[in-house]
Scaffold this motif. Structure first.
Motif, mmCIF file in Angstrom:
data_model
loop_
_atom_site.group_PDB
_atom_site.id
_atom_site.type_symbol
_atom_site.label_atom_id
_atom_site.label_comp_id
_atom_site.label_asym_id
_atom_site.label_seq_id
_atom_site.Cartn_x
_atom_site.Cartn_y
_atom_site.Cartn_z
ATOM 1 N N VAL A 1 86.599 9.043 21.643
ATOM 2 C CA VAL A 1 85.270 9.145 21.035
ATOM 3 C C VAL A 1 84.185 9.059 22.107
ATOM 4 N N GLY A 2 84.369 8.175 23.085
ATOM 5 C CA GLY A 2 83.381 8.078 24.165
ATOM 6 C C GLY A 2 83.265 9.376 24.951
ATOM 7 N N LEU A 3 84.415 10.004 25.258
ATOM 8 C CA LEU A 3 84.394 11.281 25.975
ATOM 9 C C LEU A 3 83.732 12.362 25.134
ATOM 10 N N LEU A 4 84.012 12.367 23.819
ATOM 11 C CA LEU A 4 83.412 13.359 22.935
ATOM 12 C C LEU A 4 81.893 13.202 22.882
ATOM 13 N N GLY B 1 92.386 1.534 22.133
ATOM 14 C CA GLY B 1 91.815 1.908 23.427
ATOM 15 C C GLY B 1 91.753 3.413 23.622
ATOM 16 N N LEU B 2 92.840 4.114 23.238
ATOM 17 C CA LEU B 2 92.836 5.572 23.362
ATOM 18 C C LEU B 2 91.788 6.205 22.456
ATOM 19 N N LEU B 3 91.635 5.651 21.250
ATOM 20 C CA LEU B 3 90.634 6.200 20.330
ATOM 21 C C LEU B 3 89.228 6.000 20.867
ATOM 22 N N LEU B 4 88.956 4.841 21.417
ATOM 23 C CA LEU B 4 87.636 4.595 22.006
ATOM 24 C C LEU B 4 87.376 5.532 23.182
ATOM 25 N N LEU B 5 88.389 5.757 24.017
ATOM 26 C CA LEU B 5 88.230 6.699 25.131
ATOM 27 C C LEU B 5 87.927 8.099 24.620
ATOM 28 N N LEU C 1 87.699 4.153 10.710
ATOM 29 C CA LEU C 1 86.629 4.478 9.764
ATOM 30 C C LEU C 1 85.254 4.292 10.390
ATOM 31 N N GLY C 2 85.104 3.242 11.194
ATOM 32 C CA GLY C 2 83.809 3.006 11.828
ATOM 33 C C GLY C 2 83.433 4.086 12.827
ATOM 34 N N LEU C 3 84.404 4.511 13.645
ATOM 35 C CA LEU C 3 84.119 5.551 14.634
ATOM 36 C C LEU C 3 83.866 6.896 13.960
ATOM 37 N N LEU C 4 84.625 7.198 12.893
ATOM 38 C CA LEU C 4 84.357 8.439 12.158
ATOM 39 C C LEU C 4 82.969 8.400 11.520
#
Length: 449
Positions: free
Chosen positions: A20-23, A14-18, A80-83
């Motif tokens: 990446v979404g903010l970025l 959840g923190l990673l999605l937040l 890996l998918g988000l990167l």
């Protein structure tokens, strides 16, 4: 069932999605470069991931289930998918800005004359130029009116289609509140097939604002303030009578002979500023070189590597990757950086805080103000005239001190651990205080030849 719930309770995804979404949101609406953020700060993902897993493992141990809080295959695939997603965004940005035009946009480019009726305005009007793609050149006029000429550029497979597209678009001059605005008409947002090369004449005493996405900008001989925001394209401003404010995403900038202050912010390549009666402020990341000459009220330069304050620059300053050079600076100097520094003929107070870069300071006349240089993992070289008078404290951790100045009042000692210390006074007069510190490098104090 309780163990299953604990194993699925990790809050790292959840923190990673937040994050990446903010970025991505900042990239779309604030122009943040994802490539630069990831390039510098990607290890933080691993650090936060490890910290979260360590916390979860401790919490699981306290709950009696030490096998919980393992790194799951789903989390690995998510990272890996988000990167990969961020990599695709960076690649698209690079292609959009760097690939040759015929690879980005299909078709041939055709030019057509631009016909815009002139508009009468007050001699001191506020004028804003909005353009999407294309160059902008602004010159002053003795007439109280705005005149716009230039070219409409249409990209299409043939001239007939390009002409039809060009006939549907144009440029208009409209009154907007208490100011006047020049902008394209008939062009949909994001349409890269249409661009306008504008040659604009405005009253000399008008205040000028330019907003452009892509294209070179030239402004000359304006009597008042000039404000420019450009995405991609070179910017040149000269012989202006007011302040100059420039914000860019990817530009080379040249400003000369300005009766005011200059501020440049954002990202870009080379900067060249000369002959400003005010000060120069540079904030952002510029590949350089950054050159400044004859800045009456000094230079303020802030980047990830450098924080420089110089109260006056009578000579020349150049900052290139890995090196900072300043010549003939009569004002006070305060700089923190990680680059090699060459400083010649300062006449104010000098304070340098450096890391991993050699520092060389040279005086052709005896210094009158205090000098403080703090370095690490690199050397210090200070050159002074033999006629100088000064009080000095120099410390070198795991390095040597070599001084050409000898006197009974100067005491040089060396410790068994490889440290060196020099302290005392030199000369017959009352001079400034000199403090030199470094580690894993040498200190050399030379007589100016």
């Amino acid at each position: 069932m309780a163990n299953l719930r604990r194993r699925g309770s990790s809050f790292f995804p959840g923190l990673l999605l937040l994050f990446v979404g903010l970025l991505l949101l900042l990239h779309n609406y604030r122009g943040v470069s994802i490539g630069e953020v990831i390039g510098h700060w990607w290890p933080l993902i691993l650090i936060f991931w490890g910290a979260i897993k360590l916390y979860e493992r401790m919490a699981a141990s306290r709950a009696g289930d030490p096998s919980a809080a393992k790194i799951t295959g789903g989390e690995v695939f998510l990272v890996l998918g988000l990167l990969s997603l961020l990599g695709i965004v960076v690649a698209l940005d690079y292609a959009r800005e760097n690939l040759p035009g015929h690879m980005r946009e299909l078709g041939n480019s055709f030019d057509f004359d631009l016909d815009v009726a002139p508009k009468a305005v007050p001699g001191d009007a506020r004028i804003t130029i909005h353009n999407g793609r294309g160059s902008i050149s602004v010159r002053p006029s003795d007439e109280a009116q705005i005149r716009v000429s230039g070219k409409k550029n249409a990209k299409a497979w043939n001239e007939s289609d390009a002409q039809q597209a060009a006939e549907r678009v144009g440029v208009e001059i409209v009154k907007n509140g208490d100011g006047y605005e020049i902008h394209p008409s008939g062009v949909s947002a994001g349409d890269s097939r249409i661009s306008f090369d504008l040659d604009v004449m405005v009253p000399k005493k008008a205040s000028l604002t330019i907003r452009n996405e892509k294209g070179n900008i030239t402004v000359a001989d304006m009597a008042k303030a000039v404000n420019v925001t450009n995405g991609v394209g070179d910017i040149e401003i000269h012989d202006t009578g007011g302040d100059v404010d420039i914000e860019t995403r990817k530009s080379d900038v040249k400003v000369s002979d300005t009766k005011g202050s200059v501020k440049i912010s954002g990202h870009g390549g080379q900067i060249d500023v000369s002959g400003a009666t005010g000060g120069l402020t540079i904030e952002g990341e510029f590949a350089g070189p950054i050159r400044a000459d004859k800045i009456a009220k000094g230079v303020r330069f802030v980047s990830q590597r450098t924080d420089l304050t110089l109260s006056q620059l009578a000579g020349h300053m150049e900052a290139s990757p890995g090196h900072l050079e300043i010549y003939d600076a009569p004002g006070n100097l305060n700089v923190r950086t990680q680059d090699d520094i060459t400083l010649e003929n300062p006449s104010g107070k000098v304070k340098i805080d450096n890391r991993r870069g050699n520092v060389e300071v040279r005086f052709s006349a005896p210094p009158k103000e205090d000098i403080e240089i703090d370095n690490a993992s690199a050397g210090i070289t200070l050159s002074l005239p033999e006629s100088s008078s000064f009080e000095i404290v120099a410390d070198c951790h795991s390095g040597d001190i070599d001084s050409e100045f000898q006197a009974d009042s100067l005491k040089l000692t060396s410790g068994k651990s490889g440290d060196s210390h020099l302290e005392g006074k030199y000369g017959s007069g009352r001079g400034p205080k000199i403090i030199l510190k470094t580690s894993y490098g040498s200190i050399s104090i030379r007589k100016t030849s």
